[in-house]
Structure formats: C-alpha cells, structure tokens
Write a protein that holds these residues in place. Structure first.
Motif, mmCIF file in Angstrom:
data_model
loop_
_atom_site.group_PDB
_atom_site.id
_atom_site.type_symbol
_atom_site.label_atom_id
_atom_site.label_comp_id
_atom_site.label_asym_id
_atom_site.label_seq_id
_atom_site.Cartn_x
_atom_site.Cartn_y
_atom_site.Cartn_z
ATOM 1 N N ILE A 15 0.830 -1.205 0.000
ATOM 2 C CA ILE A 15 0.000 0.000 0.000
ATOM 3 C C ILE A 15 0.864 1.254 0.000
ATOM 4 N N ARG A 16 1.929 1.227 0.855
ATOM 5 C CA ARG A 16 2.824 2.402 0.900
ATOM 6 C C ARG A 16 3.509 2.631 -0.433
ATOM 7 N N SER A 17 3.839 1.549 -1.143
ATOM 8 C CA SER A 17 4.518 1.706 -2.425
ATOM 9 C C SER A 17 3.587 2.246 -3.493
ATOM 10 N N ARG A 18 2.284 1.975 -3.311
ATOM 11 C CA ARG A 18 1.326 2.467 -4.314
ATOM 12 C C ARG A 18 0.880 3.891 -4.039
ATOM 13 N N LEU A 19 1.021 4.343 -2.796
ATOM 14 C CA LEU A 19 0.564 5.684 -2.455
ATOM 15 C C LEU A 19 1.261 6.780 -3.262
ATOM 16 N N PRO A 20 2.603 6.746 -3.408
ATOM 17 C CA PRO A 20 3.242 7.802 -4.215
ATOM 18 C C PRO A 20 2.762 7.815 -5.662
ATOM 19 N N VAL A 21 2.502 6.619 -6.216
ATOM 20 C CA VAL A 21 2.012 6.548 -7.597
ATOM 21 C C VAL A 21 0.642 7.196 -7.705
ATOM 22 N N ALA A 22 -0.255 6.813 -6.761
ATOM 23 C CA ALA A 22 -1.604 7.383 -6.779
ATOM 24 C C ALA A 22 -1.566 8.892 -6.550
ATOM 25 N N LEU A 23 -0.693 9.334 -5.638
ATOM 26 C CA LEU A 23 -0.573 10.770 -5.373
ATOM 27 C C LEU A 23 -0.058 11.511 -6.593
ATOM 28 N N GLY A 24 0.884 10.899 -7.309
ATOM 29 C CA GLY A 24 1.409 11.530 -8.519
ATOM 30 C C GLY A 24 0.343 11.676 -9.586
ATOM 31 N N ILE A 25 -0.470 10.625 -9.779
ATOM 32 C CA ILE A 25 -1.550 10.687 -10.763
ATOM 33 C C ILE A 25 -2.562 11.754 -10.365
ATOM 34 N N ALA A 26 -2.927 11.789 -9.056
ATOM 35 C CA ALA A 26 -3.893 12.783 -8.592
ATOM 36 C C ALA A 26 -3.365 14.202 -8.784
ATOM 37 N N ARG A 28 -1.154 15.225 -11.088
ATOM 38 C CA ARG A 28 -1.176 15.548 -12.521
ATOM 39 C C ARG A 28 -2.599 15.793 -13.000
ATOM 40 N N LEU A 29 -3.560 15.015 -12.470
ATOM 41 C CA LEU A 29 -4.959 15.243 -12.819
ATOM 42 C C LEU A 29 -5.400 16.622 -12.356
ATOM 43 N N GLY A 30 -4.973 17.009 -11.144
ATOM 44 C CA GLY A 30 -5.325 18.332 -10.642
ATOM 45 C C GLY A 30 -4.812 19.443 -11.537
ATOM 46 N N TRP A 31 -3.580 19.302 -12.017
ATOM 47 C CA TRP A 31 -3.045 20.324 -12.923
ATOM 48 C C TRP A 31 -3.784 20.314 -14.258
ATOM 49 N N GLY A 32 -4.210 19.128 -14.721
ATOM 50 C CA GLY A 32 -4.978 19.069 -15.961
ATOM 51 C C GLY A 32 -6.311 19.773 -15.842
ATOM 52 N N LEU A 277 -14.135 17.112 -18.399
ATOM 53 C CA LEU A 277 -13.864 16.136 -19.454
ATOM 54 C C LEU A 277 -12.529 16.397 -20.126
ATOM 55 N N GLN A 278 -12.323 17.615 -20.609
ATOM 56 C CA GLN A 278 -11.102 17.930 -21.328
ATOM 57 C C GLN A 278 -9.881 17.882 -20.416
ATOM 58 N N GLY A 279 -10.051 18.309 -19.165
ATOM 59 C CA GLY A 279 -8.939 18.248 -18.223
ATOM 60 C C GLY A 279 -8.524 16.825 -17.923
ATOM 61 N N LEU A 280 -9.504 15.928 -17.774
ATOM 62 C CA LEU A 280 -9.181 14.530 -17.494
ATOM 63 C C LEU A 280 -8.514 13.869 -18.696
ATOM 64 N N ILE A 281 -9.040 14.121 -19.889
ATOM 65 C CA ILE A 281 -8.448 13.522 -21.087
ATOM 66 C C ILE A 281 -7.018 14.014 -21.280
ATOM 67 N N LEU A 282 -6.785 15.304 -20.994
ATOM 68 C CA LEU A 282 -5.453 15.872 -21.148
ATOM 69 C C LEU A 282 -4.424 15.106 -20.327
ATOM 70 N N VAL A 283 -4.819 14.668 -19.126
ATOM 71 C CA VAL A 283 -3.905 13.955 -18.243
ATOM 72 C C VAL A 283 -3.995 12.454 -18.431
ATOM 73 N N ALA A 284 -5.209 11.941 -18.631
ATOM 74 C CA ALA A 284 -5.422 10.493 -18.622
ATOM 75 C C ALA A 284 -4.781 9.792 -19.816
ATOM 76 N N VAL A 285 -4.740 10.428 -20.978
ATOM 77 C CA VAL A 285 -4.163 9.750 -22.146
ATOM 78 C C VAL A 285 -2.671 9.458 -21.950
ATOM 79 N N PRO A 286 -1.842 10.444 -21.560
ATOM 80 C CA PRO A 286 -0.435 10.085 -21.305
ATOM 81 C C PRO A 286 -0.270 9.096 -20.154
ATOM 82 N N GLU A 287 -1.110 9.196 -19.111
ATOM 83 C CA GLU A 287 -1.038 8.233 -18.018
ATOM 84 C C GLU A 287 -1.378 6.833 -18.519
ATOM 85 N N ALA A 288 -2.407 6.747 -19.362
ATOM 86 C CA ALA A 288 -2.820 5.443 -19.888
ATOM 87 C C ALA A 288 -1.764 4.864 -20.813
#
Length: 450
Positions: A15-26, A28-32, A277-288
C-alpha cells in the motif's frame, strides 16, 4: 514472525509503495483540470470583454476569427499533439525532446499554411472581418505552437509547467486588450493582434520551459511517421466538429430557431462539465499510454475509473441544475432559463453517456488504435445526428434532446466494444502470416485498426 504478520507487513508495504504513484496521478490530474478551467475561463472573459467593448459587427468578426482558430487548433492537435502524447509519454527525455521539436515544427508549418488562407480571406473581405482575419493570419503560427506546448508538457509529466504556460498567455493578453480598449482608438485588428500576440509570447516562453526549439524542417518526417494515426485523428475531429454544427443547423431547419436557442441554453448550463472532461483527457491519455507499457491489464481499470468518475460528476451536476432555484436561474439566463431547465435532464443524460464512452476513448488513444477510435466516433456521431433530426421533427427541442440522449446511451456499447477488441489484440496479437506470403501491411496491423 508468523506468516499472518508477514503477510500484513507485506500488504502494508504494498500500500505504501502504491501511495506515491496514486498521489502523482492525482497531482497531474489536478493540474490538468486547473489548466482546462483556466483555458475555459480565459475564453469566457475574452468573449465578454470584446462583446462589451466593440459593436455587433466587430464582435461577429472576432467570433468568426476565434472559431477559425478553434478549427485550426483541432486539426493541429490531431496531427501533432495527439500522436505526440500517444507515442511519446513517459519515454526517455531525449526521445521526448526530439519528438517535441518535430511536432512543434509541424504545428508551426500548419499555422503558416492556415494563416496564409486567413490572409487571403482578409484580402477579399472588408471592414471588421478584414481586420480580424488579417491579425489572425499573422498570429496563427504562434497560436498553434503555444497550443502544442501544453500537450507536450503534460506528456512529459509536467502539468504544472503546462498550466504556467497558459497562465502566461492570460496574464499578457488581458492587459494588452485593456490597453487597446482604453486608448479610445482600439480596433478589432488591434484586439485580435493583442490576443494572438500574447499567445506568441507564451509560445516563446514555452521554448524556455521545454528547452526545445520547433523544427519546421522535421514536419515532413513527422507527418510521414505518424500518418496512420494523424489521418484518422483528423477524420475523427472532423466527425465531431461537423456533426455537432450540422445537428444544430438541421434542428433549426426542421424545428425553427427557437428550438436551437433552447438547446444552446441547455448546453450552456452544462458547459462547466467540459472543463472536467477535457482536463481529465489531457492527463489520462499520457497516463494510460505509460500504464500500457508497464501493465496492459491495469489499463482497463484506469479507463473504467475514468468513465465512472466522469459519468458520476455529470449526473451530480445535472441533479444540481434540476433543483436550482428558479429565481436564481432567471437571474442567470433570464428568459432562456425555463427552456434550459426543461432540457437539463435529457441533455445531462446525453452528456453522461458521452463521458462514460470517453473512458474507452482514453484507452483507444493509449493503444494507438486510431482505426477503432475513428469507427466509434463516426458511428456514434452519425447515429446521434440522425436521431436528433428525427426527434426534432417529431417533438421540437425536447424531442431532439431525448433522441440524442438515447443515441448517445447506445453509443457507450460501441466505444467499449471497440476498446475491448483493441486491448485484446494488443495483449494477444493475431498470428503472423505465413513466411511465403507477401504484402506491405501485415494482417495483424489490419486487424488492430492501426
């Protein structure tokens, strides 16, 4: 140490190892989302400022110039930004810089070509239209490069820098516009030049941010390398743009201009959802795209989360509109509020269906399955168009809204079927053709729709 305790410690460590990954995605999503909110707010304030400061003719000319920019930007993204994000997210920095230089150079060339067309329009026109297109033609290369930087920075995982670039554009354009208006001799030529000139400054700032200089000489190689993706993304953008505009024209033809006004009012109160919608797509495509390289099995989960999140936000917003106090609604839209409120439910359901399908669109972009992406876009757009026209003929604005909602709901199955097939072909590619068989395109590539 007992096996149970060992397992608990291992689980906690995971769980601790996944937290930084999830925080990083969140993050980047916030900036998008922040970047898209800034872009939408800037465009809204820009329109209000020009409308309040100039006459109807001048505002109409600026609106046509702005619409031309939007079409050019959509085309440029299809052949530059989207292939860049799909194929160069989470790659080595040197690879990203090389690809970004050629993509930005291609965007610059496209700006020059479309800008030349705008100058031709200016030469043939007169009055405010001539002024607006003259300024647009000169500034369009800078506008195209600035638009490319935000996608490139998000592809490199630097959403904050992408937001900063758009913030620089906003911070420069409004003082310039206010100065143009305040001197008392402001023309639509100067206003359009101030808007486009601020984008040019932001484009130059992007060069400093990325340490990448656009390379126009790489445009031909870029287009050749990404031809299979770019052509289909361009057709997809055309399907969305043409179908959306033609539907309104067709509804006006069969049900009258009042029906168009009612639908536009409903679309207006649902407009903030475009930010999400556009903010999520902006971030989600490179993440995906990055997740696909690490673990293809997790891509489906990411797309499902995106679909459910977008659909839920849309339904919540629609519910808030339905219970919004009528006096406040009339204060916001005046006489258009009753029509907007009456169409909020079907149009909100329609938008929710589009957003659930957007989860599959994110996956298809990550898979670079441009053929499947295009098929889904064309089929769903065509069905929505035909359904909307038929609904308008039978029941006016309400009939059109409910018909489009039903069509978009059935379109969810189209998008997710294409994504499911595309992901299966990525994980389990079809067998190669026999050695003795010839052909420039393999069966596997044809099957994948790439």
């Amino acid at each position: 140490m007992t096996p149970r305790v060992t397992g608990q410690l291992a689980g906690a460590s995971g769980i601790r190892s996944r937290l930084p990954v999830a925080l990083g995605i969140a993050t980047r999503l916030g900036w998008g989302l922040a970047d898209q909110a800034l872009s939408s707010a800037t465009n809204f304030v820009l329109g209000v400022l020009v409308a309040r400061s100039f006459g109807v003719l001048e505002f109409g000319a600026f609106s046509l110039a702005f619409a031309t920019y939007n079409v050019a930007a959509a085309a440029s993204r299809a052949v530059t930004a989207q292939p860049l994000v799909v194929r160069n997210s989470a790659v080595e920095h040197d690879i990203w810089r090389e690809a970004t230089a050629r993509a930005a150079g291609t965007a610059f060339v496209l700006g020059v070509i479309v800008g030349a067309g705008c100058l031709a329009v200016a030469a043939a026109a007169s009055g405010p239209l001539r002024e607006a297109f003259l300024a647009l033609g000169i500034m369009l290369p800078g506008l195209m490069v600035q638009d490319l930087w935000r996608f490139a920075l998000f592809a490199d995982g630097r959403g904050r820098a992408g937001f900063t670039n758009d913030l620089v554009w906003a911070a420069v354009q409004f003082p310039l516009l206010i100065l143009v208006i305040a001197v008392g001799h402001g023309t639509i030529l100067l206003a359009t030049a101030a808007w486009g000139g601020a984008a040019l400054i932001a484009a130059l700032f992007g060069v400093a941010q990325t340490r990448v200089v656009p390379r126009p000489t790489g445009a031909r190689a870029w287009l050749s390398e990404h031809r299979s993706l770019a052509s289909r993304y361009l057709a997809e953008a055309g399907a969305y743009t043409v179908a959306g505009q033609l539907l309104l024209y067709a509804i006006g033809f069969v049900a009258g201009l009042a029906a168009v006004g009612e639908i536009r009012a409903a679309q207006l109160i649902l407009g903030p959802l475009n930010v999400v919608l556009q903010g999520l797509i902006l971030v989600a495509v490179p993440e995906a795209a990055a997740m696909l390289r690490r673990s293809p099995g997790r891509l489906r989960v990411l797309c499902l989360i995106a679909a459910l999140s977008l659909g839920s936000v849309t339904l919540i917003w629609t519910g808030l509109i339905l219970v919004f106090p009528e006096p406040a609604g009339r204060a916001l839209l005046r006489s258009a509020w009753p029509a907007a409120h009456s169409l909020a439910l079907p149009w909100g359901l329609s938008f929710a269906a589009i957003n659930v399908g957007a989860g599959a669109l994110i996956g298809l972009r990550a898979l670079a399955a441009a053929g499947r992406n295009l098929r889904a876009a064309v089929v769903t757009s065509a069905v929505a168009f035909v359904s909307g026209v038929a609904g308008a003929a039978l029941g006016g604005a309400a009939g059109a809204a409910w018909a489009v909602a039903i069509a978009n709901t059935t379109g969810i199955a189209v998008w997710w079927w294409e994504f499911r097939r595309g992901l299966r072909e990525y994980v389990e590619p079809p067998p190669a053709p026999p050695a003795g068989r010839r052909g420039s395109i393999s069966e596997a590539a044809m099957a994948s729709g790439r």
